[in-house]
Structure formats: C-alpha cells, structure tokens
Design an enzyme around this catalytic site. Structure first.
Site: not given
Length: 315
Positions: A273-275, A277, A302
């Site tokens: 995961m990141c902010n 995708g 996130f």
C-alpha cells in the site's frame, strides 16, 4: 592418396550430418528454454530486450506507459520511443475521485485501451516508462493492471527508457499505426485488496502489510493529518528498492534483504500500500520477483484508510 584420404562413406556422411542436425536442434532448444524462462520474469534487462528485438520476434507488445499529471505524454512519445513500441495511457477512461485520485478502470475499459495499443492475448507485454523513477512508477502500475486483468506474460523494462538510452540502444521518433489487438480482460481478484479486505485482515492477520511511502508520512504526527499507517504495517520506502548508481532494481539477494530487514517473511502473503496505489505496485512487483507466492495491492491506500477507518485503527 588425396582421393583415398578425402573419401567418405555414405555412412560417415550421414553420421556427420546427424551430428550437425543434433547440434542445431540442441542450441535451438537451449535458446527456446532461455527465452521462455526470461519471458516469464516480471523484470527484463535492456540487453535481453535488445537481443530479442534483433531476432525480429513478432510476439511482443512493447508499451510506453510514461505518464505525467501535468504534461502531454503523447508529445513525449512522439519525440523518442523504442522501436515497435505503442503508447498506452494507463489512466484512459478512468473516473478519478477525491478518495481515489488514481483510480483503476473496469475490465471493458482496460480491454479497449489495451486493444487500442495493439496488445494481443498471446503477446509478451514489455512495459517501459520515462519518469525518472527507474522505470517502476507507472511501469509497475501498468504491470499490476495487466496482472489484475488476467494477462500473465508481462514484464517491466529495468531502468526504463533512461537506461535503454544510456546503454546505447536504438530509439526512434517514427509513429506507426498498428492493427488493433485482440486482448481480453478478465478480472483476477487475488491481485486487488479493497477496504473491506483490509478490515478483515486486521482480525485474521492473513497477510503482511508493507507501506511504500516516505518515513515522514508513515510515522504518525499529531501536527500532520496525512501521517500515520495501517496497524502492524512495515515501512519500505519506494527508493529502497533501487540502486542509484545503476539506475535499476537492486540485485535479487540485495532486494530480498530489503524485505527481510524490514521484518517481511517472503514465504507468506503480502499486501502493498501507499497513498493511492501507485508506488505500492513496485513493492508488490519486487516481492513477486523475490518469490513471494501471494501478493496484492491495496488500491485505496492510506488516503482511503485514513478517511474510512476508525481512528483507533490508525497507528
């Protein structure tokens, strides 16, 4: 004497020709096995791709997926690209929202986009980009999208267009109109995790969660609402996957060490995961390359988790 020493019986001639045929078949088989093995790798080198193009193979679909939020990407493609490449906008037809600023297309939209980029079902799709991020920003996202929509034989060019040029390989500015492909998109859910899956994972703990954001965002701060992370997630910032000297992915053993040093068990399922995708796709691709058998991307990232999860579910 000359006639005697140069005489060869039909039997010896047949034997020699048989050896020559065997030798030819053997090296053809070796080349085929090597080609098949390399084509299944999620990452291919500039040298390997150049070698395949020199052999004039016609089973490739080479895609330039360079993308900038504030620039005309087709303009960049028209100036310089790989021979035989097509340009593909991975955000074509995507409906972005405030919660999903880098949304994913539905299957019919992705299928139409891939066909318009001359992709066929039997193609080995090779993806590259030129965004200054080692070929693995929009490149990894495109790789993941093809996996998500059922295409197994897809690879990213290590180092992207920048490394291809630095290694002295040929580019062109000639634009060629190609025949539409026959690619068929079939959603493969195992590559995608949604909010409900992440909620369930809090209880079941089936998968490890890895976050590719910068540590300044991963570590929660009372003064910045954008900070924090999914409970139990480990942080592997996107740049840690790459060798800044070679402008490419780290070697496999070094790459595995990045994950194990962060506490990731590569024999168990992993969710990246990141902010929103994007860089998380690189975490998933690299883990897949390292042999992790079950990888997926939490598309909402996130940004969605912060908005929808209970405050107690943010660390």
């Amino acid at each position: 004497i000359h006639s005697l020493t140069s005489f060869q019986s039909p039997c010896s001639l047949h034997l020699r020709n048989s050896f020559r045929l065997f030798d030819l078949l053997w090296w053809t088989l070796i080349d085929f096995v090597q080609m098949a093995s390399d084509s299944k790798q999620p990452v291919v080198s500039t040298a390997w791709l150049n070698d395949q193009l020199r052999k004039k193979r016609d089973d490739f679909a080479i895609l330039d997926v360079t993308w900038f939020s504030d620039k005309n990407t087709i303009h960049h493609f028209s100036k310089e690209h790989l021979m035989h490449a097509s340009q593909m906008d991975i955000f074509y037809g995507v409906e972005n929202t405030s919660l999903y600023p880098r949304n994913i297309p539905d299957a019919p939209t992705f299928q139409m986009n891939a066909r318009g980029s001359a992709v066929n079902n039997d193609n080995h799709v090779v993806i590259y980009e030129k965004t200054g991020k080692f070929g693995f920003f929009t490149g990894a996202r495109a790789w993941w999208l093809f996996k998500l929509f059922g295409h197994e034989n897809v690879s990213v060019l290590d180092g992207g267009l920048e490394k291809w040029i630095a290694d002295g390989y040929e580019t062109t500015n000639i634009m060629v109109k190609k025949k539409e492909g026959d690619f068929t998109a079939k959603l493969t859910p195992r590559w995608l995790k949604r909010f409900e899956d992440m909620k369930e994972n809090l209880t079941l703990q089936k998968a490890q969660v890895c976050d590719s954001r910068d540590p300044s965002l991963f570590t929660r701060s009372a003064y910045d609402p954008k900070t924090g992370h999914y409970p139990g997630a480990v942080n592997i910032p996107f740049p840690k996957l790459f060798d800044p000297d070679t402008k490419s992915l780290k070697k496999l053993d070094d790459l595995k060490k990045v994950y194990t040093d962060a506490g990731i068990d590569l024999s168990k399922p992993l969710i990246g995961m990141c902010n929103s995708g994007m860089s998380s796709c690189s975490l998933v691709l690299a883990a897949h390359l390292c042999g992790c058998p079950d990888v997926a991307v939490y598309h909402g990232g996130f940004k969605e988790w912060k908005k929808r999860a209970d405050p107690s579910e943010i660390e």
